[in-house]
Design a protein around this motif. Structure first.
Motif: not given
Length: 150
Positions: A141-150
């Motif tokens: 299922q496609m939902e919006m989310r944020q990607i954390a940057i290491e």
């Protein structure tokens, strides 16, 4: 997974030699970071070259349309003295300036094969590295989310 890229018009040899004599749109031109998109058997990789930027300057999101959105927001570097702490009170001007990112937004249409849950990002030596592993099997299922940057 090709990003749409604007073509910037650059001054010729004379523009570089006699920078102050060119129209204002040459002296105040903006630049966009260079981007590499790489595919292997197991993943896609995106590399965005952004000298002088930190991970805090970027924001990476996945939206419901299966797009990866990479944004950059930073104050103009003219307020700093070329990154040197020992010349803060000195007046300066650039003789040549090729990177001056203040804002940037790039949207990547992702293939269905990308595993949205395993996307990672890392900032190293002025390059943002985004890894997009390929998925095995079932649809997600496609939902919006944020990607954390290491």
């Amino acid at each position: 997974m090709m990003p749409v890229k604007k073509i910037n018009r650059l001054p010729g040899v004379f523009g570089d030699l006699f920078y102050d004599q060119w129209p204002e749109f040459y002296t105040k031109r903006g630049t966009t970071p260079q981007i590499n998109v790489i595919e292997t058997d197991k993943k896609f990789k995106i590399q965005i070259a952004a000298p002088g930027m930190t991970k805090d300057d970027f924001k990476i999101e996945l939206n419901a349309e299966n797009q990866l959105v990479v944004c950059l927001e930073k104050e103009d570097g003219d307020k700093e003295c070329c990154g040197d702490s020992d010349c803060k009170d000195e007046k300066h001007h650039y003789l040549r300036r090729e990177f001056s990112y203040t804002s940037f937004r790039q949207i990547f249409n992702l293939p269905e094969s990308v595993d949205r849950d395993k996307i990672t990002a890392k900032m190293k030596h002025g390059v943002l590295h985004i890894k997009l592993p390929k998925r095995d099997g079932a649809d997600r299922q496609m939902e919006m989310r944020q990607i954390a940057i290491e």
